[in-house]
Design a protein around this motif. Structure first.
Motif, PDB file in Angstrom:
ATOM      1  N   PRO A  49     -26.529 -19.155 -42.078  1.00  0.00           N
ATOM      2  CA  PRO A  49     -26.347 -17.844 -41.441  1.00  0.00           C
ATOM      3  C   PRO A  49     -24.908 -17.538 -41.044  1.00  0.00           C
ATOM      4  O   PRO A  49     -24.569 -16.379 -40.827  1.00  0.00           O
ATOM      5  CB  PRO A  49     -27.248 -17.934 -40.205  1.00  0.00           C
ATOM      6  N   TYR A  50     -24.057 -18.566 -40.946  1.00  0.00           N
ATOM      7  CA  TYR A  50     -22.672 -18.332 -40.523  1.00  0.00           C
ATOM      8  C   TYR A  50     -21.686 -18.566 -41.664  1.00  0.00           C
ATOM      9  O   TYR A  50     -20.523 -18.917 -41.430  1.00  0.00           O
ATOM     10  CB  TYR A  50     -22.324 -19.241 -39.343  1.00  0.00           C
ATOM     11  N   ALA A  51     -22.127 -18.372 -42.882  1.00  0.00           N
ATOM     12  CA  ALA A  51     -21.234 -18.546 -44.025  1.00  0.00           C
ATOM     13  C   ALA A  51     -20.041 -17.603 -43.904  1.00  0.00           C
ATOM     14  O   ALA A  51     -20.166 -16.459 -43.453  1.00  0.00           O
ATOM     15  CB  ALA A  51     -21.990 -18.271 -45.327  1.00  0.00           C
ATOM     16  N   THR A  52     -18.888 -18.083 -44.304  1.00  0.00           N
ATOM     17  CA  THR A  52     -17.652 -17.312 -44.157  1.00  0.00           C
ATOM     18  C   THR A  52     -17.545 -16.250 -45.256  1.00  0.00           C
ATOM     19  O   THR A  52     -18.241 -16.329 -46.280  1.00  0.00           O
ATOM     20  CB  THR A  52     -16.435 -18.244 -44.226  1.00  0.00           C
ATOM     21  N   PRO A  53     -16.668 -15.257 -45.080  1.00  0.00           N
ATOM     22  CA  PRO A  53     -16.470 -14.265 -46.153  1.00  0.00           C
ATOM     23  C   PRO A  53     -16.065 -14.894 -47.478  1.00  0.00           C
ATOM     24  O   PRO A  53     -16.505 -14.443 -48.539  1.00  0.00           O
ATOM     25  CB  PRO A  53     -15.362 -13.366 -45.586  1.00  0.00           C
ATOM     26  N   SER A  90     -10.018 -13.389 -48.474  1.00  0.00           N
ATOM     27  CA  SER A  90     -11.001 -13.508 -47.403  1.00  0.00           C
ATOM     28  C   SER A  90     -10.800 -14.822 -46.665  1.00  0.00           C
ATOM     29  O   SER A  90     -10.475 -15.845 -47.285  1.00  0.00           O
ATOM     30  CB  SER A  90     -12.425 -13.450 -47.972  1.00  0.00           C
ATOM     31  N   PRO A  91     -10.982 -14.827 -45.353  1.00  0.00           N
ATOM     32  CA  PRO A  91     -10.774 -16.065 -44.589  1.00  0.00           C
ATOM     33  C   PRO A  91     -11.831 -17.111 -44.894  1.00  0.00           C
ATOM     34  O   PRO A  91     -12.983 -16.779 -45.179  1.00  0.00           O
ATOM     35  CB  PRO A  91     -10.854 -15.588 -43.137  1.00  0.00           C
ATOM     36  N   GLU A  92     -11.423 -18.358 -44.815  1.00  0.00           N
ATOM     37  CA  GLU A  92     -12.352 -19.476 -45.001  1.00  0.00           C
ATOM     38  C   GLU A  92     -12.972 -19.883 -43.673  1.00  0.00           C
ATOM     39  O   GLU A  92     -13.421 -21.022 -43.519  1.00  0.00           O
ATOM     40  CB  GLU A  92     -11.636 -20.656 -45.646  1.00  0.00           C
ATOM     41  N   CYS A  93     -12.971 -18.972 -42.731  1.00  0.00           N
ATOM     42  CA  CYS A  93     -13.541 -19.221 -41.411  1.00  0.00           C
ATOM     43  C   CYS A  93     -14.235 -17.953 -40.937  1.00  0.00           C
ATOM     44  O   CYS A  93     -14.006 -16.867 -41.476  1.00  0.00           O
ATOM     45  CB  CYS A  93     -12.452 -19.633 -40.412  1.00  0.00           C
TER      46      CYS A  93
END
Length: 652
Positions: free
Chosen positions: A565-569, A638-641
């Motif tokens: 559910p919190y996968a990064t962009p 896109s950020p990896e966070c």
């Protein structure tokens, strides 16, 4: 000739020598050997397995351990989930707002609960609407039997000609009904849960397809020489490879702009018509030009295909249209170039008639050279155009008022599509407006059908009079109007809609068993917590490609959203690219492939089959996928966070 269809030749305007023609007619066509047909696909599969074994080790022994940053992110995600589960929430307020209504939740103010309230709503939305996990309610027998039924019908759909001549719509609908009955048997015997079949039928694609089919039919039937014919003429070219290149360019740009399913639905008939016009013996290169580039081009924007739209709506962090585009420009461009080059190489015999090898084809493309066969085709093409000028002069002299109205309606349709209005409503409204316009035109402006009868010498006969029993003349009744329901609406491909309904039921039931999730977890192993980090990303995109072809890409995206559910962009960028490019692997990999095959078969062209698609689709997809994945991992914006999770606060 091409390595796949060496025996396929294209008719040209020049007459071949009588001796060679006689000799060729006596020589039976030779089919390519197994290795020549399937060799590139086998090499590509072996190559991708070797690359992953080299990067991760044959048993996964080289999978790197989690970095401190990844461990911190994992801890933050677990903490956020615990905090959300401990939150107090108002069930009545959720029901009033609508549990599945996530509109505006991303931008909640602090007084409304901010990020935590958004996370809570999304957590409930993912668990209760996007991907409801009922796999623990199945027995082992239930899971195995449902999987067996699904894969049996998957094979039937992939190779419908191997079995009874029922056709894919009948097979899919029969499979869906079989699955519903069997799930009820499992429920009665305590082997499985209730199956909510209507819930797994995704209505939006069905509404969209119906609206697009309605729009396409009226664009084509309203006027001879109108907008549809002009669109077809713009793709025409006497040179085969240029005609294929035009189709690829149009399909790529159109799919990125409006959606791949709509592009292939509109242009499948156009491509087949062009093949008939040029007397093409093997239309497969042109149909592949349309289908493969429609899938590849749709990866460029968030509105290019259904899974991209779903990804943007389910992602935890915001992903803007420009951010999506900037990330995808490089990998999609590389994948498009690779696909085009491989298509020209595979079908060099059809696209470059008379060429003797790759170097000569290269010279034809970049130096403008021509073979005698190509010159003969060009001469025949121009001769046909000169011969038909007197007949088409009236229709080609300018735009009629009906064509202008069509152009205005389609322009408004594309604008509504681009600004983000509901695509289903937009397409159905466009089709309905064109239907009313066509009915008005036919009733008030089109010439009435001539009802006068003639004798053998061509003289008009007087109208027949009818009398009743008393000898009184019966007045002729008013001419009965022919309605749109009796004419054009009957041309909508309802079988295609049945095909997707059956597939939705099959896939939904198979997804309930948890087998796709179990396969993903087993296949990913130690890479599950670092799926988009090098080198795990190359194994991850391969697993996504396999699942997208077995269980369809939209359910795979839903599964990943619920599992991570919190996968990064950046994670979602890799998922989007791999799930979209995976559509070119097999016939069932994307809806666009099925639409092209169905539309072509409707007009009698049955060359676009699974057996002919796979030998080109497998190597082209694997090479395009890995080249694009490499470029996306090296250059992305896109950020990896996760910003909403606070992971980016410590990133400099």
């Amino acid at each position: 000739m091409s390595p796949l269809y060496e025996d396929d030749v294209e008719c040209s305007g020049a007459a071949a020598p009588q001796e060679s023609a006689t000799a060729e007619s006596r020589t039976p066509p030779s089919k390519p050997s197994f290795l020549r047909k399937w060799g590139p696909a086998l090499v590509a599969i072996a190559g991708v397995l070797a690359v992953n074994a080299l990067l991760l080790g044959p048993t996964g022994s080289r999978i790197p351990s989690l970095s401190p940053r990844q461990l911190a992110a994992q801890s933050a995600r677990e903490e956020r989930t615990r905090a959300v589960l401990d939150m107090e929430w108002d069930h009545e307020a959720d029901l009033k707002r609508g549990l599945s209504n996530m509109s505006g939740s991303r931008k909640l103010s602090e007084s409304e609960g901010g990020v935590m309230e958004y996370t809570r709503r999304r957590h409930r939305f993912l668990g209760e609407y996007v991907h409801v996990d009922v796999s623990d309610q199945f027995s082992l027998f239930g899971k195995l039997s449902i999987s067996a039924i699904y894969f049996a019908f998957w094979v039937f759909l992939m190779f419908p000609n191997w079995f009874l001549p029922i056709g894919r719509p009948g097979i899919a609908l029969g499979g869906g009904l079989c699955m519903v009955v069997f799930r009820y048997v499992l429920l009665l015997t305590g082997q499985g849960p209730v199956f909510d079949a209507p819930k797994v039928i995704i209505l939006e694609p069905l509404f969209l397809l119906f609206g697009l089919m309605l729009t396409t039919i009226y664009l084509e039937k309203m006027e001879r020489g109108g907008l549809f014919d002009r669109l077809r003429d713009s793709l025409d070219d006497p040179v085969n490879w240029k005609r294929s290149a035009k189709i690829m360019a149009m399909s790529t740009i159109g799919s990125a702009a409006v959606m791949n399913d709509s592009v292939v639905l509109i242009f499948s008939g156009v491509v087949v018509d062009l093949c008939v016009r040029h007397k093409v013996a093997n239309s497969l290169p042109y149909l592949l030009s349309l289908a493969t580039t429609a899938n590849t081009g749709s990866a460029l924007t968030m509105t290019g295909n259904p899974q991209n739209i779903l990804i943007v709506s389910l992602a935890y962090d915001d992903i803007s249209w420009t951010e999506f585009l900037r990330n995808m420009v490089l990998p999609v461009t590389a994948a498009s170039i690779i696909n085009a080059i491989m298509l020209f190489i595979y079908y060099s015999g059809e696209l470059f008639p008379g060429s003797s090898g790759f170097l000569e084809c290269f010279g034809i493309v970049f130096s403008g050279n021509r073979t005698p066969e190509m010159l003969a085709q060009e001469h025949a093409y121009h001769a046909r155009n000169v011969a038909k000028v007197p007949d088409d002069d009236a229709t080609s002299s300018g735009w009629s008022v009906w064509s202008k109205i069509q152009l205005v309606i389609i322009t408004i349709f594309l604008v509504c599509f681009a600004v983000g209005l509901d695509v289903c409503v937009t397409s159905i409204c466009a089709g309905a407006i064109l239907m009313v316009l066509a009915a008005w035109k036919r009733q008030h402006y089109d010439p009435k059908p001539e009802l006068v009868e003639y004798d053998a010498e061509g003289n008009a006969l007087p109208p027949k009079k009818m009398y009743d029993m008393d000898g009184n003349e019966i007045e002729p009744e008013e001419e009965e109007l022919v309605t749109e329901s009796e004419t054009t609406l009957t041309e909508v491909d309802y079988g295609l809609l049945m095909l997707f309904i059956g597939q939705f039921i099959l896939i939904g039931s198979f997804d309930d068993t948890g087998v796709p999730q179990a396969f993903f977890n087993l296949a990913m192993g130690g890479c599950a917590d670092q799926m988009t980090s090098v080198p795990c990303v190359y194994w991850f995109v391969l697993v996504i490609t396999i699942l997208s072809n077995v269980a369809s890409n939209v359910p795979v995206v839903q599964m990943l959203a619920a599992t991570f559910p919190y996968a990064t962009p950046y994670d979602w960028m890799q998922v989007s690219f791999s799930a979209t490019i995976a559509g070119n692997l097999t016939m069932l990999g994307s809806a666009a492939n099925m639409i092209v095959a169905f539309q072509a078969a409707k007009v009698g062209d049955r060359t676009f089959t699974s057996e002919r698609h796979a030998p080109f689709g497998i190597p082209s997809t694997i090479i395009s996928l890995y080249a694009g994945t490499f470029l996306l991992s090296m250059v992305h914006f896109s950020p990896e966070c996760s910003i909403k999770l606070g992971e980016c606060d410590d990133v400099e």
